[in-house]
Design a protein around this motif. Structure first.
Motif, short mmCIF file in Angstrom:
data_model
loop_
_atom_site.label_atom_id
_atom_site.label_comp_id
_atom_site.label_asym_id
_atom_site.label_seq_id
_atom_site.Cartn_x
_atom_site.Cartn_y
_atom_site.Cartn_z
N GLY A 140 0.81 -1.21 0.00
CA GLY A 140 0.00 0.00 0.00
C GLY A 140 0.84 1.26 0.00
N THR A 141 0.24 2.35 0.47
CA THR A 141 0.89 3.66 0.47
C THR A 141 1.22 4.06 1.91
OG1 THR A 141 -0.33 4.29 -1.51
CG2 THR A 141 0.65 6.07 -0.22
N TYR A 142 2.44 4.53 2.11
CA TYR A 142 2.93 4.90 3.44
C TYR A 142 3.50 6.31 3.39
CZ TYR A 142 2.59 -0.10 4.20
OH TYR A 142 2.12 -1.40 4.30
N THR A 143 3.42 7.02 4.53
CA THR A 143 3.95 8.37 4.64
C THR A 143 5.21 8.36 5.48
OG1 THR A 143 1.72 9.29 4.52
CG2 THR A 143 3.44 10.73 5.39
N ILE A 144 6.23 9.08 4.99
CA ILE A 144 7.48 9.25 5.71
C ILE A 144 7.52 10.68 6.21
CG2 ILE A 144 10.00 9.27 5.55
CD1 ILE A 144 9.73 7.24 3.25
N GLY A 145 7.71 10.86 7.52
CA GLY A 145 7.79 12.20 8.11
C GLY A 145 6.42 12.82 8.26
N GLY A 146 6.39 14.10 8.67
CA GLY A 146 5.13 14.80 8.84
C GLY A 146 4.54 14.60 10.23
N THR A 147 3.23 14.92 10.35
CA THR A 147 2.59 14.90 11.67
C THR A 147 2.11 13.52 12.09
OG1 THR A 147 0.52 15.56 10.64
CG2 THR A 147 1.87 17.32 11.59
N ASN A 148 1.65 12.70 11.17
CA ASN A 148 1.21 11.33 11.48
C ASN A 148 1.90 10.34 10.55
OD1 ASN A 148 -0.51 11.44 13.66
ND2 ASN A 148 -2.27 12.05 12.41
N PRO A 149 3.20 10.16 10.70
CA PRO A 149 3.92 9.32 9.74
C PRO A 149 3.75 7.83 10.01
CG PRO A 149 5.44 10.08 11.40
CD PRO A 149 4.10 10.73 11.70
N ASP A 150 3.83 7.06 8.94
CA ASP A 150 3.95 5.61 9.09
C ASP A 150 5.40 5.28 9.46
OD1 ASP A 150 1.26 4.76 8.26
OD2 ASP A 150 1.84 5.68 6.35
N PHE A 151 6.33 6.09 8.92
CA PHE A 151 7.76 5.96 9.20
C PHE A 151 8.31 7.36 9.48
CE2 PHE A 151 6.61 2.48 6.39
CZ PHE A 151 7.15 1.38 7.06
N ASN A 152 9.11 7.50 10.54
CA ASN A 152 9.65 8.81 10.89
C ASN A 152 10.72 9.30 9.92
OD1 ASN A 152 8.09 9.23 13.25
ND2 ASN A 152 9.42 7.81 14.35
N THR A 153 11.54 8.39 9.43
CA THR A 153 12.64 8.77 8.55
C THR A 153 12.65 7.88 7.31
OG1 THR A 153 14.23 7.22 9.53
CG2 THR A 153 14.05 9.40 10.58
N ILE A 154 13.42 8.29 6.32
CA ILE A 154 13.59 7.48 5.11
C ILE A 154 14.29 6.17 5.47
CG2 ILE A 154 14.65 7.39 2.82
CD1 ILE A 154 14.37 10.50 2.78
N ASN A 155 15.27 6.24 6.36
CA ASN A 155 15.96 5.01 6.79
C ASN A 155 15.02 4.05 7.49
OD1 ASN A 155 18.73 4.86 5.99
ND2 ASN A 155 19.09 6.69 7.21
N ASP A 156 14.08 4.56 8.30
CA ASP A 156 13.09 3.70 8.95
C ASP A 156 12.24 2.98 7.89
OD1 ASP A 156 14.00 4.51 11.41
OD2 ASP A 156 12.22 5.71 11.91
N ALA A 157 11.86 3.70 6.85
CA ALA A 157 11.06 3.09 5.77
C ALA A 157 11.85 2.00 5.06
CB ALA A 157 10.61 4.16 4.79
#
Length: 184
Positions: A140-157
């Motif tokens: 699916g689609t995930y968000t990196i960073g922002g206020t409600n991220p699925d992943f905090n950083t690009i490395n976390d993703a």
């Protein structure tokens, strides 16, 4: 010279001071590797944290403390006793059990207080591991960073992607902002 008639001399005595005892090669121990986790773990499921210790020195080690942290938070130390000869290892040692929610984590373990004293070479005491606790396979689609991220950083993703695996198409939307990361 007679008493009361002091003299001075410009000659210094030739002295050598030798201190014998423990050298930096004698007492040297460390966590040679983190055995578990080795990568992604299943979120909300208990798993053991296991390490291997190694005697890098010449002294036989009979006791030590293994300290460890999860995301910089000190966990209960592990008191090890046994007999560890030069160049030998012991493990797996179970330091504790964890049950984590989904996300990226840093695990660090190191030895301390071997045979009731200190380690002369602290450069090889520590092992560290970055791992991801996976809720499920990514799809699916995930968000990196922002206020409600699925992943905090690009490395976390990337860590989640490589350690959790995928079960369908994956899209990462990166929130606007500055990301100062080195990607592996």
């Amino acid at each position: 010279t007679a008493p009361g008639n002091p003299t001075t001399s410009s000659n210094r005595p030739n002295m050598q001071l030798v201190i014998e005892g423990v050298s930096s090669l004698d007492r040297d121990m460390g966590v040679s590797q983190i055995l578990n986790p080795t990568g992604g773990v299943l979120a909300n499921s208990s798993f053991p944290v296991q390490v291997e210790i190694e005697n890098f020195g010449t002294d036989t080690i009979t006791s030590a403390t293994v300290n460890w942290t999860l995301d910089g938070v000190l966990q209960s130390p592990y008191s090890w006793t046994g007999t560890l000869y030069q160049d030998s290892t012991d493990g797996p040692l179970t330091l504790g059990n964890l049950n984590l929610s989904a996300g990226a984590y840093t695990l660090k373990a190191w030895t301390d207080s071997m045979n009731g004293s200190f380690d002369f070479n602290t450069a090889n005491d520590t092992s560290q591991l970055y791992f991801f606790s996976c809720a499920n396979l990514l799809s699916g689609t995930y968000t990196i960073g922002g206020t409600n991220p699925d992943f905090n950083t690009i490395n976390d993703a990337l860590l989640g992607l490589t350690q959790c695996g995928i079960s369908g198409p994956v899209t990462f939307n990166i929130a606007s902002g500055t990301y100062n990361e080195q990607l592996y």
